[in-house]
Scaffold this active site. Structure first.
Site, PDB file in Angstrom:
ATOM      1  CB  CYS A  67      34.492  38.717  46.010  1.00  0.00           C
ATOM      2  SG  CYS A  67      32.882  37.925  45.822  1.00  0.00           S
ATOM      3  CE1 TYR A 198      29.484  40.918  39.248  1.00  0.00           C
ATOM      4  CE2 TYR A 198      28.276  42.026  41.008  1.00  0.00           C
ATOM      5  CZ  TYR A 198      29.441  41.438  40.531  1.00  0.00           C
ATOM      6  OH  TYR A 198      30.545  41.371  41.336  1.00  0.00           O
TER       7      TYR A 198
END
Length: 359
Positions: A67, A198
């Protein structure tokens, strides 16, 4: 009307009517602060949050190598030498909607808290917790309850609130004279770069994707130009601004170029950004906390709506990151005079796939 779903990073996402990805930025905003006496219960604040005391051994940083948001906390903890006062738990790279799993540990349980899934720590404190289960999260070890998952404040508080526990000769990653500039960069990086990839990857329409794509590359082109005359983003040494950019840059070529369709070119084709990335990768705290195998497994496996086959690619070869970066001609150095890099990684915190950058 906007719809709400959750990607497998555990982040709630809103799909706007035009298909734009909008990240839910609502977090548990409790903080761990130095002006609350040790061994105290959390102190309620007027805004509904709680302040917890700085206390060695009380908390555990829950993260995942995969992450990018967690990676910045992992780097900060290592640069400041907080390993002996705040332990670290690492979830595995793949999971389903039920959240991050400690399946890298024996019996698939975090050894310090007994948690199998990070979700358990959230539900231990908030039985009806309605939002995404995210890393980084700080968990109180004894109660196995989540304290905070407010990723923007965790690195800042590690620098300011935990200062009395920094290692000798640790850097100041958030110097007072640069704080406004670092904050400005942090906000801009989040909107345009960290979350920009994203927006490309989760765009729900062609128009939304193209808008996100051009917005991202405009920001990366600005960074390429800025880094032609600046060794680091703010000042002449590594600061939190660099910690915030690194996780996105180091994931760009192995993941975001293809998986998120950020495909104009690779970072390796941008000499200033790549040289900057090389220098950071070669600095203890950055490259030695980066596991390309876990990064690729996470994105290509958990984002089934983007990669339904879950096939994880073998490339690209990232070994160029250890070649000379050639940025010594620019003013500055990774650390200020009198500051030293962190020492060897504590036993058990080594990356599991150190060779993966060559695949």
């Amino acid at each position: 009307m906007a719809t709400i779903d959750k990607d497998w990073d555990g982040n709630a996402q809103n799909a706007s009517p035009d298909g734009e990805f909008v990240r839910d930025t609502t977090y548990i905003e409790d903080r761990i602060v130095s002006d609350v006496p040790a061994q105290s219960a959390p102190v309620p604040q007027e805004d509904g949050t709680f302040h917890w005391p700085v206390e060695p051994g009380r908390y555990r940083l829950m993260a995942a190598r995969a992450c990018p948001w967690a990676h910045r906390a992992v780097i900060t903890r290592r640069l400041l030498g907080l390993e002996n006062v705040m332990s670290q738990g690492l979830a595995g790279p793949t999971h389903d909607w039920r959240s991050w799993v400690f399946d890298l540990d024996p019996d698939e349980k975090d050894p310090a808290t007994g948690l199998h899934r990070l979700r358990e720590a959230y539900l231990n404190r908030f039985p009806d917790y309605p939002r995404g289960i995210t890393v980084p999260a700080i968990v109180e070890v004894e109660s196995a309850k989540v304290v905070t998952n407010h990723f923007p404040s965790i690195p800042v508080d590690m620098q300011i609130q935990w200062k009395n526990y920094h290692r000798d000769h640790a850097p100041d990653l958030y110097p007072e004279h640069l704080r406004s500039r670092i904050d400005e960069l942090a906000s801009w990086l989040f909107k345009e770069v960290n979350n920009g990839v994203y927006r490309c990857g989760f765009a729900g329409s062609q128009d939304a994707y193209e808008a996100a794509y051009h917005r991202l590359w405009s920001a990366l082109d600005w960074l390429e130009e800025h880094l032609s005359t600046h060794r680091f983003l703010a000042g002449e040494h590594i600061t939190l601004a660099d910690v915030y950019l690194y996780p996105t840059l180091v994931r760009f070529d192995p993941v975001y170029v293809g998986h998120f369709k950020c495909s104009r070119n690779r970072i390796a084709q941008m000499p200033n950004l790549f040289g900057y990335l090389q220098e950071l990768f070669q600095t203890p705290g950055f490259g030695d906390t980066t596991d390309f195998q876990e990064i690729k497994e996470h994105y290509y496996y958990t984002h089934g709506e983007i990669n339904p086959t879950r096939v994880v690619p073998l490339g690209p070869d990232m070994s160029g990151l250890v070649e000379p970066h050639g940025r010594e001609h620019l003013p500055g150095s990774p650390f200020a005079p009198g500051v030293t890099p962190p020492g060897p990684l504590p036993a058990g915190e080594e990356v599991k796939h150190p060779e993966a950058f060559q695949k």
